[in-house]
Every structure is written in structure tokens, then in C-alpha cells.
Enzyme design. Structure first.
Site, short mmCIF file in Angstrom:
data_model
loop_
_atom_site.label_atom_id
_atom_site.label_comp_id
_atom_site.label_asym_id
_atom_site.label_seq_id
_atom_site.Cartn_x
_atom_site.Cartn_y
_atom_site.Cartn_z
N HIS A 21 50.76 15.15 33.11
CA HIS A 21 50.87 16.42 33.83
C HIS A 21 51.40 17.50 32.90
O HIS A 21 50.89 18.61 32.85
CB HIS A 21 51.81 16.28 35.05
CG HIS A 21 51.45 15.13 35.94
ND1 HIS A 21 52.37 14.40 36.65
CD2 HIS A 21 50.25 14.57 36.22
CE1 HIS A 21 51.75 13.44 37.32
NE2 HIS A 21 50.48 13.51 37.07
N ASP A 117 51.47 21.40 39.51
CA ASP A 117 50.39 20.41 39.59
C ASP A 117 50.31 19.76 40.97
O ASP A 117 51.00 20.19 41.91
CB ASP A 117 50.52 19.38 38.45
CG ASP A 117 51.79 18.57 38.57
OD1 ASP A 117 51.96 17.86 39.58
OD2 ASP A 117 52.64 18.65 37.65
N GLN A 356 47.03 11.78 19.36
CA GLN A 356 45.71 11.32 19.81
C GLN A 356 44.57 12.30 19.51
O GLN A 356 43.49 11.88 19.11
CB GLN A 356 45.77 11.03 21.32
CG GLN A 356 44.45 10.61 21.91
CD GLN A 356 44.60 9.94 23.24
OE1 GLN A 356 45.30 8.95 23.36
NE2 GLN A 356 43.94 10.46 24.26
N TRP A 374 42.61 11.14 32.71
CA TRP A 374 41.68 12.28 32.66
C TRP A 374 41.83 13.08 31.37
O TRP A 374 40.85 13.54 30.78
CB TRP A 374 41.87 13.18 33.88
CG TRP A 374 40.80 14.22 33.99
CD1 TRP A 374 40.96 15.57 33.90
CD2 TRP A 374 39.39 13.99 34.21
NE1 TRP A 374 39.74 16.20 34.05
CE2 TRP A 374 38.77 15.26 34.24
CE3 TRP A 374 38.60 12.84 34.37
CZ2 TRP A 374 37.39 15.41 34.43
CZ3 TRP A 374 37.23 13.00 34.56
CH2 TRP A 374 36.64 14.27 34.59
N ASN A 375 43.08 13.25 30.88
CA ASN A 375 43.25 14.00 29.63
C ASN A 375 42.58 13.27 28.47
O ASN A 375 41.94 13.88 27.63
CB ASN A 375 44.74 14.20 29.31
CG ASN A 375 45.40 15.07 30.36
OD1 ASN A 375 45.09 16.24 30.49
ND2 ASN A 375 46.31 14.48 31.13
N SER A 376 42.74 11.95 28.43
CA SER A 376 42.13 11.17 27.35
C SER A 376 40.61 11.31 27.39
O SER A 376 39.95 11.44 26.36
CB SER A 376 42.52 9.69 27.46
OG SER A 376 43.90 9.54 27.22
N GLU A 395 43.87 6.76 39.45
CA GLU A 395 42.45 6.99 39.76
C GLU A 395 41.55 6.58 38.60
O GLU A 395 40.40 7.00 38.49
CB GLU A 395 42.24 8.47 40.14
CG GLU A 395 41.91 9.44 39.03
CD GLU A 395 43.04 9.74 38.05
OE1 GLU A 395 44.08 9.04 38.05
OE2 GLU A 395 42.87 10.68 37.25
N GLN A 396 42.07 5.74 37.71
CA GLN A 396 41.34 5.45 36.48
C GLN A 396 40.04 4.67 36.70
O GLN A 396 39.08 4.83 35.94
CB GLN A 396 42.28 4.73 35.49
CG GLN A 396 43.42 5.64 35.04
CD GLN A 396 44.64 4.90 34.55
OE1 GLN A 396 44.61 3.69 34.38
NE2 GLN A 396 45.75 5.62 34.36
#
Ligand code: UDP
Length: 488
Positions: A21, A117, A356, A374-376, A395-396
Site C-alpha cells: 500500500h 487506500d 525489485q 499487484w505491484n509486482s 487476491e493473488q
């Protein structure tokens, strides 16, 4: 001569606990300052802040006009027992921080806008009281947003558990969601975790607008449904706020780890598989062993961000969500005997954290085994890196299905749900992505997506929505409600 003194427009931004977040909210804050001439106060929750969070905030180069405000830590140990679930924990900490958030905002010139968020919906009343319009910056996919906005309706209409439904869950205008892919927070409706998630989902319609970190190039159908599908509004007691895709917003400034980057410099193009499970992801001891053996069998080059194994319990898949960077065990304590010697020259093992985005941007990186945060995903797609989808929690699983089935940019190991993925299967899927024709096709597709995204970023199409909203905030317009159905 009388001259009016105008203060620059000012935004207050709050991220709930968790690096997934904080990282995108901080990026949004930087963008508001750098590209939109706003001033931003970035409120930082310090309770349960991980060592990596503190390091990240210390080392980030912040533009003039972006001020970090550290909120006083609240005594979280007295707020909930140790085994409290993720969203309940996050929400409890945000709620306990409300008095200090309120006084920080009230003590400065009134901000033009407050942005938080998904788990900051308990700020709405306070924002209203202070006459500050509040927006949600949704840091996950539009698909999860559509599901959350529809959840209050599902809650009224569906009896029993969603996971026991005979078929996929229908969401107006969107691809349905298989029950196996449902987010963890809705898999048991009897527990507080579900109630807390539903609480945020039900309140999201109180936002003046929802900025979502995605783009039409990634999720065209879902975004179209969120903009215009009448069923969304028809089915709901309260109308939806306008939804603005403003992504992909990814980390621009990424710390350093010279050893990793130097090692990557010496490897051939597209030859290295990068393996990381985000900020919170941990594996069981047995799974760590199988992954290590599978990597060895594949004979591919790799960088693996390792964490000490979690206990076998399900909640432990997010084992380092609150404390990443504080692990004390050495990789040699939990990796198979002799592994570190055998992989010398081929693989590199790094404890806990690497920069990363720098790794994904490097020409030698040719694949990403990811937990599908989601960021990845956005970081991988922006850099044209095909993925191996290894979802763990939240939610992956939904994200993994999107990558494999809708976008065709990832492969997923085959294994019965909840079971350890064996070394041979890991070898198969790693070889497939790194050296087989299927992997080459995924690389082409993700490269095409990358090109489309960079064109959209170049033409400033993805930030257009943000630009329009910012102009309204600047005018301090009372009608900063956005235009329903507005598209890029
Ligand atoms: N990240 C990183 N180094 C690591 C692991 C993660 O820089 O070793 C960053 C990653 O680039 C991303 C964020 O942490 O920006 C993780 O967010 P994501 O949504 O992928 O997963 P989460 O941690 O929220 O599960």
C-alpha cells in the site's frame, strides 16, 4: 497595492500498513508534487512499521513539496491478539490512528483533497466533517475493485458461503470469478475478517472518486464495465463514485544492492529468473526445499529473495507482511544442505529484500517467479518480463488467473490447491518460461503489452484522468465529483 497570497494546493495522503500500500501511495504523492505542482503531506503509520519500510522512507529521494509526517505509534499489542487476521489488523491500526490523523489534518491549512487506500474508509466521516473531499487510491486490480463494489449486493443475495456456489461468481459486465480464485477475505463469511472486508467494500461508494492503479491496456473489459455498466448502479442502493484508471504507477526510486546488480551485469541477456514473494510472502519449510531442488534441476540462472520458512498454517503465507527485513535466520540454516555451494556461479540467494524494480529492469532478467501481488505484476509488465504465477494469499489467485488466461504472460505450476508444488513440476515450469517456445511466446506478448503501456505513458493517456481530477482539486471546486462514464 493589494496582492492575494495563494497557497499551493495541498493533498493529504495516507497509506494503510503494508508495503504493497505504502509504495504506490508514495509514488502517487511524488507524482502530485512533481507533475502537478501540489504540496503533499504524506501521513505515515508507524505502528508495526517493518524494518524495510523505515529504510525505504529514509532512503527515498523526496521532491520539495512532499513532506512525511510520522504519526505517533499506537500500542497495537493491546488492540488485538497475535493471531488476528490481516485486514482486521490493518483496519484496527488505521482506526486507532484516527485521532492523530485528524489533529494533523486539522492543524494545517485545509487540504484540497484527502487520499487513502482501500483500508482507509474509516476516514470518510472525518473528511466530511473537515470539508475535505476524500478519494480512494485503489492499489490493486480493477477486477478486485469490481468485485468489492459488487460485494454488498452479493452479501444480500447469496445464501451460504461463496466458495460453495455451484459456478463462478458473476460480476456485472466483467469476466466471472471462479470460486477457487476468490480473495481469502471472503472465503468464510462467518469470521471478522469477512465482516471487516465487507465494511470497507460497502463504504467505498462514499468516496468522491476512485483512482485505480491499472490501465485500459491491462484491464479493458473490467474498466469499461466500471465506467458504464448500468447493472453496477442498478443493483446498488448507493450510486458508484467515478472510477479513474491512473496506472501503471510503479516505484521510481529503488534503493541499492550493488552485489546483486554486479552479478546481473555478468549474466547473458534474458537468462536470469528472479524469484520473490513480495513483502509479506513466506513458504513452508517443505516448499522451500522443493523450490530449491526444482531450481537446481532446471539448471537455469536465478536470483532468489529467500525468507525463513513459515509454519504450516494458512495465515503464515503472509508471514512477513508486518515485519519484512527483521528476519534473523541465515539462508544456510533452512536451505537444503550444500545448496548454496552447488549453485555458485548459477544462482544467487539474497535475504529478505532486493531493489525489485532495478532487478526487473536489468537486461539479464528474463523471468519472474512471483506471488502475484499487484505491484509486482505491474512492475514486471512495465519491464516486459514474463512470469511464473505462484499466488499465496489475498487476491493473488485472481491475479494469477488474469496473467495466465487473459493476458497470456505467465505460466502456473500445476498442483492441487493447498499442496506443496514438487521439484519436478518446478523444474518443468521454470524451463518452460526460460527456454521453451511457450516462454518465448509469453515474452512476445508481455513485450507487446510493455510497448502499448509505454506508448500510453508517453502520450500521457494513463495520467490524463489524474490530471483532470487534480485540476478540480486545484480549483477547490465543490463539484469535484468527476464525470461518470468519462474515458481517456
Ligand atoms: N519489493 C521489493 N523487493 C523485494 C520484495 C518486494 O522492492 O525483495 C517491492 C516490490 O517491488 C513491490 C512491493 O515490494 O513494489 C510489493 O508489492 P506487491 O503488491 O507486489 O506485493 P505485497 O507485498 O503487497 O504482497
Amino acid at each position: 497595492m493589494h496582492m492575494a497570497i495563494t497557497n499551493p494546493p495541498h493533498a493529504a495522503v495516507l497509506a494503510s500498513p503494508g508495503l504493497g500500500h505504502l509504495i504506490p501511495l508514495l509514488e502517487l504523492a511524488k507524482r502530485l508534487v512533481t507533475f502537478h505542482d501540489m504540496h503533499v503531506t504524506f501521513l505515515v503509520i508507524t505502528t508495526h512499521a517493518s524494518a524495510v519500510q523505515s529504510q525505504l522512507l529514509r532512503s527515498s529521494s523526496l521532491p520539495d513539496g512532499l513532506r512525511l509526517h510520522l504519526l505517533p505509534s499506537v500500542d497495537a499489542s493491546s488492540l488485538f491478539p497475535r493471531d488476528t487476521t490481516l485486514v482486521v489488523r490493518i483496519s484496527t491500526i488505521v482506526r486507532a490512528s484516527l485521532p492523530s490523523i485528524r489533529s494533523t489534518i486539522a492543524d494545517q491549512p485545509r487540504p484540497s483533497v484527502l487520499i487513502g487506500d482501500i483500508f482507509c474508509t474509516d476516514l470518510f466521516e472525518m473528511a466530511k466533517e473537515l470539508s475535505v473531499p476524500m478519494y480512494v487510491f485503489f492499489t490493486a486490480s480493477a477486477k478486485l475493485l469490481a468485485f468489492m463494489l459488487h460485494l454488498p449486493t452479493l452479501d444480500e443475495e447469496v445464501e451460504g458461503e461463496y466458495v460453495n456456489l455451484p459456478g463462478p461468481v458473476a460480476i456485472p459486465g466483467c469476466d466471472p470469478i471462479r470460486t477457487a480464485d476468490l480473495i481469502d477475505q471472503v472465503r468464510n463469511r462467518k469470521i471478522d475478517e469477512y465482516k471487516c472486508f465487507l465494511h470497507h467494500a460497502s463504504r467505498m461508494c462514499m468516496a468522491k472518486g476512485i483512482l485505480v492503479n491499472t490501465s485500459d491496456d491491462i484491464e479493458p473489459k473490467t474498466l469499461a464495465a466500471l465506467r458504464v455498466d448500468p447493472d453496477f448502479d442498478k443493483l446498488r442502493p448507493t450510486p458508484l463514485p467515478p472510477v479513474y484508471p491512473v496506472g501503471p504507477l510503479i516505484k521510481s526510486d529503488d534503493g541499492d544492492q550493488a552485489e546483486v546488480m554486479t552479478w546481473l551485469d555478468d549474466q547473458p541477456a534474458d537468462s536470469v529468473l528472479y524469484i520473490s514473494f513480495g513483502s509479506g510472502g513466506t513458504l513452508s519449510a517443505e516448499q522451500v526445499t522443493e523450490l530449491a531442488r526444482g531450481l537446481e534441476l532446471s539448471q537455469q540462472r536465478f536470483i532468489w529473495v529467500v525468507r525463513p520458512p513459515s509454519s504450516e498454517s494458512k495465515a503464515a503465507a503472509s508471514g512477513t507482511f508486518f515485519n519484512v527485513g527483521s528476519e534473523h535466520e541465515e539462508p544456510s540454516d533452512f536451505l537444503p544442505d550444500g545448496f548454496l555451494e552447488r549453485i555458485k556461479g548459477v544462482g544467487m540467494v539474497v535475504s529478505s529484500w532486493v531493489p525489485q524494480v532495478k532487478v526487473l529492469r536489468h537486461a539479464s532478467t528474463g523471468g519472474f517467479l512471483t506471488h502475484c501481488g499487484w505491484n509486482s505484476i505491474l512492475e514486471s509488465v512495465v519491464h516486459g518480463v514474463p512470469m511464473i504465477a505462484w499466488p499465496l494469499y489475498a487476491e493473488q489467485r485472481m491475479n494469477a488467473t488474469m496473467l495466465v488466461e487473459s493476458l497470456g504472460v505467465a505460466a502456473r505450476p500445476l498442483s492441487p490447491p493447498g499442496r506443496v508444488v514438487g521439484r519436478e513440476e518446478i523444474e518443468r515450469v521454470v524451463r518452460m518460461v526460460m527456454e521453451a517456445e511457450e516462454g518465448a511466446q509469453m515474452r512476445c506478448r508481455v513485450e507487446e503489452l510493455k510497448q502499448r503501456l509505454s506508448k500510453a505513458i508517453e502520450e500521457k493517456r494513463t495520467s490524463y484522468n489524474l490530471f483532470c481530477e487534480v485540476e478540480k482539486w486545484k480549483m477547490g471546486s465543490k463539484s469535484s465529483l468527476g464525470v461518470k462514464g468519462h474515458s481517456q
